[in-house]
Design a protein around this motif. Structure first.
Motif, short mmCIF file in Angstrom:
data_model
loop_
_atom_site.label_atom_id
_atom_site.label_comp_id
_atom_site.label_asym_id
_atom_site.label_seq_id
_atom_site.Cartn_x
_atom_site.Cartn_y
_atom_site.Cartn_z
N LEU A 247 -26.70 9.48 -3.76
CA LEU A 247 -27.99 9.85 -4.33
C LEU A 247 -28.84 8.60 -4.43
O LEU A 247 -28.42 7.61 -5.06
CB LEU A 247 -27.82 10.47 -5.72
N ALA A 248 -29.99 8.63 -3.79
CA ALA A 248 -30.96 7.55 -3.93
C ALA A 248 -31.92 7.98 -5.03
O ALA A 248 -32.53 9.05 -4.94
CB ALA A 248 -31.71 7.31 -2.62
N GLY A 249 -32.00 7.20 -6.09
CA GLY A 249 -32.86 7.54 -7.21
C GLY A 249 -32.07 7.71 -8.49
O GLY A 249 -30.85 7.62 -8.51
N ILE A 250 -32.80 7.98 -9.54
CA ILE A 250 -32.22 8.05 -10.88
C ILE A 250 -31.52 9.39 -11.12
O ILE A 250 -31.91 10.41 -10.55
CB ILE A 250 -33.32 7.81 -11.94
N ALA A 251 -30.49 9.35 -11.96
CA ALA A 251 -29.78 10.57 -12.34
C ALA A 251 -29.20 10.40 -13.74
O ALA A 251 -29.03 9.27 -14.22
CB ALA A 251 -28.66 10.88 -11.36
N GLU A 252 -28.90 11.51 -14.37
CA GLU A 252 -28.15 11.51 -15.63
C GLU A 252 -26.70 11.72 -15.23
O GLU A 252 -26.27 12.86 -15.00
CB GLU A 252 -28.64 12.61 -16.58
N TRP A 253 -25.96 10.64 -15.13
CA TRP A 253 -24.61 10.69 -14.56
C TRP A 253 -23.59 11.39 -15.43
O TRP A 253 -22.53 11.77 -14.94
CB TRP A 253 -24.16 9.28 -14.17
N ASP A 254 -23.89 11.60 -16.68
CA ASP A 254 -22.95 12.30 -17.56
C ASP A 254 -23.36 13.75 -17.80
O ASP A 254 -22.82 14.41 -18.67
CB ASP A 254 -22.80 11.56 -18.89
N SER A 255 -24.28 14.26 -16.98
CA SER A 255 -24.70 15.65 -17.14
C SER A 255 -23.54 16.58 -16.79
O SER A 255 -22.63 16.21 -16.04
CB SER A 255 -25.89 15.96 -16.22
N PRO A 256 -23.54 17.80 -17.33
CA PRO A 256 -22.45 18.74 -17.03
C PRO A 256 -22.27 18.98 -15.53
O PRO A 256 -21.15 19.13 -15.06
CB PRO A 256 -22.88 20.02 -17.76
N GLU A 257 -23.38 18.99 -14.79
CA GLU A 257 -23.30 19.24 -13.35
C GLU A 257 -22.58 18.12 -12.62
O GLU A 257 -21.74 18.36 -11.74
CB GLU A 257 -24.71 19.43 -12.76
N VAL A 258 -22.89 16.87 -12.96
CA VAL A 258 -22.25 15.73 -12.31
C VAL A 258 -20.77 15.68 -12.69
O VAL A 258 -19.90 15.48 -11.83
CB VAL A 258 -22.96 14.41 -12.65
N VAL A 259 -20.48 15.86 -13.96
CA VAL A 259 -19.08 15.84 -14.42
C VAL A 259 -18.29 16.94 -13.70
O VAL A 259 -17.17 16.70 -13.22
CB VAL A 259 -18.99 15.98 -15.95
N ALA A 260 -18.88 18.14 -13.57
CA ALA A 260 -18.20 19.24 -12.87
C ALA A 260 -17.96 18.89 -11.40
O ALA A 260 -16.89 19.18 -10.86
CB ALA A 260 -19.02 20.52 -12.99
N LEU A 261 -18.93 18.27 -10.75
CA LEU A 261 -18.77 17.89 -9.35
C LEU A 261 -17.64 16.88 -9.18
O LEU A 261 -16.79 17.02 -8.29
CB LEU A 261 -20.08 17.31 -8.80
#
Length: 135
Positions: free
Chosen positions: A109-123
């Protein structure tokens, strides 16, 4: 810290999330606390979260930044020659790449993200389960 060169092979068998950042990068600064929170949510035996600084001035600017922003628990490395950025064709900061336990890129991912979001944790947990099934 000088001389402690690491490669993805040092983390074999675990997923590795590498975040390319710099102290002068506003979006990088904004997302870094979420990397710390993500690291706390996942087992270090399954996933390694690494922050790879692209600061040309090196540790004299990186260390005070980490202290100032409360990021000392994050595993931080310095890409002092920019070789990782070139090798992985990172076009801008922040960029984050997820590698599997054999060092193969799973996604970026190029750009900012909320890395502890439920979606990222699930992935990430999905990839951990895949790893377990593919042993």
């Amino acid at each position: 810290r000088a001389g402690k060169t690491k490669s993805l092979a040092d983390f074999a068998g675990r997923l590795v999330l590498v975040n390319f950042w710099a102290t002068w990068c506003g979006p990088c600064i904004r997302e870094m606390p979420s990397l710390v929170r993500l690291q706390k949510k996942l087992s270090p035996s399954d996933v390694v979260v690494l922050a790879l600084s692209e600061d040309r001035k090196g540790w004299p600017v990186i260390d005070p930044f980490l202290i100032q922003h409360g990021l000392k628990t994050l595993a931080v490395y310095h890409d002092d020659k920019g070789s990782a950025v070139r090798q992985l064709k990172v076009a801008g900061l922040p960029t984050t790449i997820l590698f599997d336990g054999k060092g193969r890129e799973l996604g970026r991912l190029a750009g900012i993200a909320e890395w502890d979001s439920p979606e990222v944790v699930a992935l990430i947990k999905y990839y951990i389960k895949l790893k377990e099934y593919n042993k």
